[in-house]
Design a protein around this motif. Structure first.
Motif, short mmCIF file in Angstrom:
data_model
loop_
_atom_site.label_atom_id
_atom_site.label_comp_id
_atom_site.label_asym_id
_atom_site.label_seq_id
_atom_site.Cartn_x
_atom_site.Cartn_y
_atom_site.Cartn_z
N MET A 35 0.84 -1.18 0.00
CA MET A 35 0.00 0.00 0.00
C MET A 35 0.88 1.24 0.00
SD MET A 35 -3.48 -0.44 0.75
CE MET A 35 -4.47 -1.85 1.02
N ALA A 36 0.47 2.21 -0.79
CA ALA A 36 1.18 3.48 -0.83
C ALA A 36 0.35 4.53 -0.09
CB ALA A 36 1.40 3.91 -2.28
N LYS A 37 1.01 5.28 0.73
CA LYS A 37 0.33 6.36 1.45
C LYS A 37 0.25 7.58 0.54
CE LYS A 37 0.35 4.37 5.59
NZ LYS A 37 -0.85 3.86 6.16
N ASP A 95 -4.61 5.07 2.15
CA ASP A 95 -3.82 3.96 1.63
C ASP A 95 -4.34 3.62 0.24
OD1 ASP A 95 -2.26 3.61 3.92
OD2 ASP A 95 -3.83 2.40 4.87
N VAL A 96 -3.46 3.66 -0.74
CA VAL A 96 -3.81 3.28 -2.11
C VAL A 96 -3.15 1.94 -2.38
CG1 VAL A 96 -3.66 3.92 -4.54
CG2 VAL A 96 -3.93 5.71 -2.81
#
Length: 97
Positions: A1-3, A47-48
């Motif tokens: 997950m990327a913030k 979160d992406v």
């Protein structure tokens, strides 16, 4: 997950017919539209998913727009065809003087 950091303007919304207030977040000030009051601008961390792909949803939205346009166009064409049909049923005769 990327913030990711998302900026938004938080609004308080209370309609006269509703007993409950809501809080809404938009990327712009919506206070001129229907009972909303700006609380303030905030940053939200989300979160992406790493495999997130917006393309299928974007294509689906465009396909829906196409469908709506086809429905509207079909209705307009039907109205025009009806007018043509009514006009072609009228018999026009010129009376001699």
């Amino acid at each position: 997950m990327a913030k990711q950091i998302v900026k938004g303007i938080v609004h308080y919304c209370k309609e006269v017919w509703d007993d409950h207030a809501t809080y809404e977040i938009f990327p712009f000030d919506m206070s001129e539209h229907g009972g909303r009051v700006v609380i303030g601008a905030r940053d939200f961390e989300i979160d992406v998913p790493d495999d997130f792909n917006p393309v299928p949803q974007m294509v689906a939205a465009l396909e829906e727009q196409k469908r709506q346009i086809r429905l509207e166009m079909g209705a307009k064409l039907a109205r025009i065809d009806e007018k043509i049909s009514k006009l072609t049923c009228i018999e026009h005769t010129v009376e001699a003087v």
